[in-house]
Design a protein around this motif. Structure first.
Motif, short mmCIF file in Angstrom:
data_model
loop_
_atom_site.label_atom_id
_atom_site.label_comp_id
_atom_site.label_asym_id
_atom_site.label_seq_id
_atom_site.Cartn_x
_atom_site.Cartn_y
_atom_site.Cartn_z
N GLN A 60 47.78 45.65 39.28
CA GLN A 60 48.07 46.87 39.08
C GLN A 60 46.98 48.00 38.61
O GLN A 60 47.43 49.33 38.64
N PRO A 61 46.20 47.18 37.76
CA PRO A 61 45.33 48.52 37.23
C PRO A 61 44.32 49.06 38.30
O PRO A 61 44.20 50.34 38.26
N VAL A 62 44.01 48.37 39.35
CA VAL A 62 43.15 48.89 40.32
C VAL A 62 43.98 49.90 40.96
O VAL A 62 43.72 50.89 41.69
N ALA B 234 30.45 40.71 39.07
CA ALA B 234 31.55 40.60 38.11
C ALA B 234 32.12 39.46 37.96
O ALA B 234 31.36 38.36 37.94
N HIS B 235 33.23 39.11 38.04
CA HIS B 235 34.15 37.66 37.96
C HIS B 235 35.12 37.97 38.86
O HIS B 235 35.81 38.94 39.09
N HIS B 236 35.96 36.78 38.90
CA HIS B 236 37.11 36.53 39.71
C HIS B 236 38.35 37.58 39.42
O HIS B 236 39.19 37.77 40.31
N LEU B 237 38.36 37.92 38.34
CA LEU B 237 39.69 38.69 37.89
C LEU B 237 39.22 39.91 37.39
O LEU B 237 39.86 40.69 36.41
N ALA B 238 38.05 40.53 37.89
CA ALA B 238 37.46 41.53 37.38
C ALA B 238 38.66 42.92 37.57
O ALA B 238 38.38 43.80 37.09
N MET B 239 39.64 42.71 38.69
CA MET B 239 40.61 43.80 38.86
C MET B 239 41.28 44.13 37.66
O MET B 239 41.56 45.29 37.36
N ALA C 82 38.02 49.52 42.10
CA ALA C 82 38.70 50.73 42.74
C ALA C 82 37.62 51.46 43.40
O ALA C 82 37.85 52.12 44.76
N ALA C 83 36.64 52.05 42.83
CA ALA C 83 35.67 52.88 43.55
C ALA C 83 35.05 51.92 44.58
O ALA C 83 34.77 52.52 45.88
#
Length: 226
Positions: free
Chosen positions: A12-14, A201-206, A214-215
């Motif tokens: 949802q955030p992405v 990053a990491h596995h839940l970086a979204m 997103a970029a």
């Protein structure tokens, strides 16, 4: 598409960040597919098809983690033109095989032992040592939303074989690696001729860094759909 082992809240955030960039984004929920009896993939495919039904634009599929293994199957009912597929820290498709066929033997043994008499597994976050998710998601509100969205998965889903689908066109596929745990999959994707992008990053970086993710997705989608 979120991993079937967690929930749609993962993306949802992405999705919000991509909408702010002017993109139409749909995040299908696969959670309801596990309320009935197997096979589960047809019900999951129907959920995806319903979510994107009527789209009047070309589609780029984005799948995270466990969604990658079944992404071609989930896309099989989509009538709109799929012009690109992006795997984000994800399993690669395993046509004709099950999740158990591709998992490390020790993990398979662990999960079979954890299954309850009714065939349900503990929630995904309980598969790991205490504090593992807290380390990835230190913000308590983000962590709470993520954890509340995790379903209990039937053991039978991990035993279900995925149907064989047409091969994905290498020029239309990309792999976004976020964590070292998925380095092997990224290497395999590169050998297949896919575009591979690494973001430290990491596995839940979204959930913790949605704007950079997103970029990256926007840039990758533009590259593979030229």
């Amino acid at each position: 598409m979120h991993s079937p082992l967690v929930g749609a809240a993962t993306w949802q955030p992405v999705a919000a960040a991509l909408r702010e960039r002017g993109h139409a984004v749909v995040v299908p929920s696969l959670a309801g597919a596990f309320s009935g009896s197997p096979p589960y993939l047809p019900t999951m495919t129907a959920a995806v098809t319903e979510a994107v039904d009527g789209a009047d634009a070309d589609i780029v599929l984005v799948g995270h983690s466990g969604a990658g293994g079944v992404l071609p199957a989930l896309a099989s009912g989509i009538t709109s033109t799929v012009v690109g597929t992006i795997f984000v820290d994800a399993l690669l498709p395993y046509p004709g095989l099950s999740w158990f066929d591709t998992a490390p033997p020790e993990l398979s043994t662990q999960l079979r032992a954890l299954a309850a008499p009714n065939g349900l597994l503990p929630r995904w976050d309980a598969w790991f040592p205490p504090g593992a998710v807290d380390e990835l998601l230190p913000d308590p509100h983000a962590r709470s939303r993520f954890l509340a969205d995790i379903p209990q998965i039937p053991l039978a889903y991990l035993q279900e074989r995925t149907p064989v689908q047409p091969e994905l066109a290498p020029s239309r596929c990309a792999y976004l690696q976020l964590s070292e745990a998925y380095r092997s999959e990224a290497i395999q994707a590169e050998h297949r001729g896919w575009l591979v992008v690494y973001r430290a990053a990491h596995h839940l970086a979204m959930l913790t860094d949605p704007e950079p993710i997103a970029a990256s997705i926007e840039e990758i989608a533009a590259t593979i759909t030229r």
